[in-house]
Design a protein around this motif. Sequence first.
Motif, PDB file in Angstrom:
ATOM      1  N   GLY A 173     -48.727   9.339  85.404  1.00 31.37           N
ATOM      2  CA  GLY A 173     -49.870   8.489  85.719  1.00 31.37           C
ATOM      3  C   GLY A 173     -50.085   7.446  84.633  1.00 31.37           C
ATOM      4  N   VAL A 174     -50.519   6.263  85.032  1.00 26.33           N
ATOM      5  CA  VAL A 174     -50.851   5.199  84.084  1.00 26.33           C
ATOM      6  C   VAL A 174     -52.263   4.715  84.400  1.00 26.33           C
ATOM      7  CG1 VAL A 174     -50.273   2.923  83.171  1.00 26.33           C
ATOM      8  CG2 VAL A 174     -48.439   4.480  83.882  1.00 26.33           C
ATOM      9  N   ILE A 175     -53.157   4.861  83.447  1.00 28.37           N
ATOM     10  CA  ILE A 175     -54.531   4.361  83.572  1.00 28.37           C
ATOM     11  C   ILE A 175     -54.664   3.149  82.664  1.00 28.37           C
ATOM     12  CG2 ILE A 175     -56.967   4.889  83.161  1.00 28.37           C
ATOM     13  CD1 ILE A 175     -56.290   7.845  83.600  1.00 28.37           C
ATOM     14  N   LEU A 176     -55.134   2.033  83.223  1.00 28.12           N
ATOM     15  CA  LEU A 176     -55.241   0.842  82.388  1.00 28.12           C
ATOM     16  C   LEU A 176     -56.407  -0.018  82.804  1.00 28.12           C
ATOM     17  CD1 LEU A 176     -52.675  -1.956  83.257  1.00 28.12           C
ATOM     18  CD2 LEU A 176     -53.347  -0.170  84.849  1.00 28.12           C
ATOM     19  N   PHE A 177     -56.879  -0.813  81.845  1.00 25.54           N
ATOM     20  CA  PHE A 177     -57.895  -1.822  82.095  1.00 25.54           C
ATOM     21  C   PHE A 177     -57.225  -3.188  81.995  1.00 25.54           C
ATOM     22  CE2 PHE A 177     -60.851  -4.937  80.183  1.00 25.54           C
ATOM     23  CZ  PHE A 177     -61.719  -5.070  81.243  1.00 25.54           C
ATOM     24  N   GLY A 178     -57.162  -3.908  83.106  1.00 34.32           N
ATOM     25  CA  GLY A 178     -56.652  -5.274  83.088  1.00 34.32           C
ATOM     26  C   GLY A 178     -55.147  -5.353  83.184  1.00 34.32           C
ATOM     27  N   LEU A 179     -54.619  -5.560  84.391  1.00 27.83           N
ATOM     28  CA  LEU A 179     -53.189  -5.712  84.582  1.00 27.83           C
ATOM     29  C   LEU A 179     -52.746  -7.157  84.403  1.00 27.83           C
ATOM     30  CD1 LEU A 179     -50.606  -4.168  85.326  1.00 27.83           C
ATOM     31  CD2 LEU A 179     -51.122  -4.578  87.733  1.00 27.83           C
ATOM     32  N   SER A 180     -53.711  -8.087  84.333  1.00 34.73           N
ATOM     33  CA  SER A 180     -53.365  -9.503  84.298  1.00 34.73           C
ATOM     34  C   SER A 180     -52.842  -9.958  82.935  1.00 34.73           C
ATOM     35  CB  SER A 180     -54.586 -10.355  84.677  1.00 34.73           C
ATOM     36  OG  SER A 180     -55.652 -10.127  83.763  1.00 34.73           O
ATOM     37  N   SER A 181     -53.184  -9.251  81.865  1.00 36.41           N
ATOM     38  CA  SER A 181     -52.743  -9.688  80.546  1.00 36.41           C
ATOM     39  C   SER A 181     -51.248  -9.447  80.378  1.00 36.41           C
ATOM     40  CB  SER A 181     -53.516  -8.971  79.440  1.00 36.41           C
ATOM     41  OG  SER A 181     -53.106  -7.634  79.326  1.00 36.41           O
ATOM     42  N   THR A 182     -50.603 -10.317  79.601  1.00 32.96           N
ATOM     43  CA  THR A 182     -49.153 -10.212  79.391  1.00 32.96           C
ATOM     44  C   THR A 182     -48.767  -8.861  78.809  1.00 32.96           C
ATOM     45  OG1 THR A 182     -48.886 -12.585  79.090  1.00 32.96           O
ATOM     46  CG2 THR A 182     -47.206 -11.172  78.116  1.00 32.96           C
ATOM     47  N   GLY A 183     -49.498  -8.427  77.773  1.00 29.38           N
ATOM     48  CA  GLY A 183     -49.153  -7.176  77.114  1.00 29.38           C
ATOM     49  C   GLY A 183     -49.223  -5.993  78.054  1.00 29.38           C
ATOM     50  N   ASN A 184     -50.322  -5.878  78.828  1.00 27.57           N
ATOM     51  CA  ASN A 184     -50.479  -4.736  79.725  1.00 27.57           C
ATOM     52  C   ASN A 184     -49.441  -4.737  80.838  1.00 27.57           C
ATOM     53  OD1 ASN A 184     -52.624  -3.962  78.195  1.00 27.57           O
ATOM     54  ND2 ASN A 184     -54.183  -4.303  79.745  1.00 27.57           N
ATOM     55  N   SER A 185     -49.231  -5.898  81.474  1.00 26.95           N
ATOM     56  CA  SER A 185     -48.302  -5.946  82.605  1.00 26.95           C
ATOM     57  C   SER A 185     -46.870  -5.655  82.154  1.00 26.95           C
ATOM     58  CB  SER A 185     -48.374  -7.303  83.304  1.00 26.95           C
ATOM     59  OG  SER A 185     -48.020  -8.357  82.418  1.00 26.95           O
TER      60      SER A 185
END
Length: 328
Positions: A60-72
């Motif tokens: 599972g991957v929980i994240l805030f904000g997929l739009s940022s370069t680092g997160n995506s």
Amino acid sequence: MADVARLAGVSSQTVSRVSNGHPGVVESTRREVLATMRELGYRPNSAARALRYGQFNTIGVILFGLSSTGNSRTVEAIATHAAAEGYAITLIPVGVPTQDNVLGAFTRMGELAVDGVVVIIEVHLLDASTVALPPGVHVIVVDSDAGDRYPVVDTDQADGARQAVRHLLDLGHGTVFHVAGPAESYAAERRAGAWRAVLEAAGRPVPPIERGDWSAESGYRAGLRLAERPDCTAVFAANDQMALGVLRALHERGRPVPSGVSVVGFDDIPDAGSYLPPLTTVHQDFAEVGRRCVQALLAQIRDEPAGPGTDLVPTRLVVRGSTAPAGQ
């Protein structure tokens, strides 16, 4: 399974061992069973196997904000390395970064049956100073200050910023202006802190911070303000998109880059070398971050638990055409 066993001339137990990758099967028998599976269109029931063995082969991957370069790019790397290990990923975005929302995401992960969780919450929680996660869960945290409580994997944000600022000072610039990311971001906080520390250690003036939101538009607005300052000859932007906005603003205001102002970004996105001029920037190895996340989580799943601590992935400065000696 019985049909495969009958056609291949083996026992159902042998078919089970082949479908589960068990090593104790003669290679010629394994090939015969696999060929029969393909012929009959047999696929193991992964749900039944998961219930039997208590392993779901899902991260599972929980994240805030997929739009940022680092997160995506981190999620992409996690998915790639998980697939190479035979794991799928289940993604749950957290719309608002609160403690309740993070715990709610963990509850959903439990309902979806995952073997472990990677948490990418690169901002301070709105209702808590630190991340608190449910006990007894296999978890790796990315880009956080939680290394005293959980295993954390992160880019060496501070060292990357130090490389950027020292590069500009070594080129003879009297000081370096900074376009920082959002104040609630751990990454932005570390980069800004390192920028300030290098200037103070070198005995240079510390200009006021320009604050952006990671977008090129916010970098453009900051760049317009910086362009009005004759003493601004060097800018370190906390990511490449904001650096792009700075480049546009300086161009519009007749401040040539790099002969008038040198600009450094952070991330080394794939397009950084195609900016005009090509952007000097700090390279983040997102693929390595993803690999280390997956390997560390699988170690926990395989009963090789690691204690709390932060695993830092090195950065490196990539020098291109947007920086030059002062007064060139």
